[in-house]
Scaffold this motif. Sequence first.
Motif, PDB file in Angstrom:
ATOM      1  N   ARG A  39      44.076  22.795  19.720  1.00 47.50           N
ATOM      2  CA  ARG A  39      42.827  22.323  19.118  1.00 47.50           C
ATOM      3  C   ARG A  39      42.366  23.328  18.074  1.00 47.50           C
ATOM      4  NH1 ARG A  39      39.046  20.051  23.892  1.00 47.50           N
ATOM      5  NH2 ARG A  39      38.391  18.635  22.262  1.00 47.50           N
ATOM      6  N   SER A  40      41.420  22.924  17.261  1.00 50.62           N
ATOM      7  CA  SER A  40      40.923  23.774  16.173  1.00 50.62           C
ATOM      8  C   SER A  40      40.454  25.133  16.670  1.00 50.62           C
ATOM      9  CB  SER A  40      39.779  23.082  15.431  1.00 50.62           C
ATOM     10  OG  SER A  40      40.259  21.951  14.745  1.00 50.62           O
ATOM     11  N   GLN A  55      39.715  24.612   7.675  1.00 50.29           N
ATOM     12  CA  GLN A  55      39.536  23.385   6.900  1.00 50.29           C
ATOM     13  C   GLN A  55      40.273  23.488   5.570  1.00 50.29           C
ATOM     14  OE1 GLN A  55      35.492  22.383   5.987  1.00 50.29           O
ATOM     15  NE2 GLN A  55      36.052  20.474   4.970  1.00 50.29           N
ATOM     16  N   LYS A  67      44.488  13.831  13.925  1.00 51.71           N
ATOM     17  CA  LYS A  67      43.088  13.705  14.295  1.00 51.71           C
ATOM     18  C   LYS A  67      42.947  12.586  15.312  1.00 51.71           C
ATOM     19  CE  LYS A  67      38.496  13.376  12.316  1.00 51.71           C
ATOM     20  NZ  LYS A  67      37.708  13.172  11.116  1.00 51.71           N
ATOM     21  N   GLY A  69      39.857  10.835  17.148  1.00 52.24           N
ATOM     22  CA  GLY A  69      38.395  10.793  17.164  1.00 52.24           C
ATOM     23  C   GLY A  69      37.882  11.817  16.172  1.00 52.24           C
ATOM     24  N   SER A  70      37.119  12.780  16.669  1.00 51.09           N
ATOM     25  CA  SER A  70      36.609  13.834  15.789  1.00 51.09           C
ATOM     26  C   SER A  70      37.292  15.177  16.054  1.00 51.09           C
ATOM     27  CB  SER A  70      35.098  13.981  15.998  1.00 51.09           C
ATOM     28  OG  SER A  70      34.836  14.361  17.336  1.00 51.09           O
ATOM     29  N   ILE A  71      38.392  15.154  16.807  1.00 48.61           N
ATOM     30  CA  ILE A  71      39.085  16.388  17.182  1.00 48.61           C
ATOM     31  C   ILE A  71      40.390  16.513  16.407  1.00 48.61           C
ATOM     32  CG2 ILE A  71      40.101  17.698  19.080  1.00 48.61           C
ATOM     33  CD1 ILE A  71      38.264  16.108  20.965  1.00 48.61           C
TER      34      ILE A  71
END
Length: 95
Positions: A39-40, A55, A67, A69-71
Amino acid sequence: MTPDDIVTKKDLDQLKQELFDFLRPIVDAQGLQQQKWLRSKDVRKLLNISAGTLQNLRVNGMLGYRKAGSIFFYKAEDIDKMLADPEKKSPKRKL
């Protein structure tokens, strides 16, 4: 229904273990091992970078991602490749 027809949790656990034992050599032999995704927050911690820098790596195409969803998720092997290639470590700036 006879008592022999009842399946218990212990029976299911035993079946699950037998299936894993049977399938593991097949999966390992074919190289279908599960890919490791990060994950980020894990990538930022690993590379010691900010969210903005991560980013920028995504936007500039220097680091692939998926990606859900928002992950954002990143392949560990893509991070290794990015670090191994000195041309892709930092974006070239226009002078």
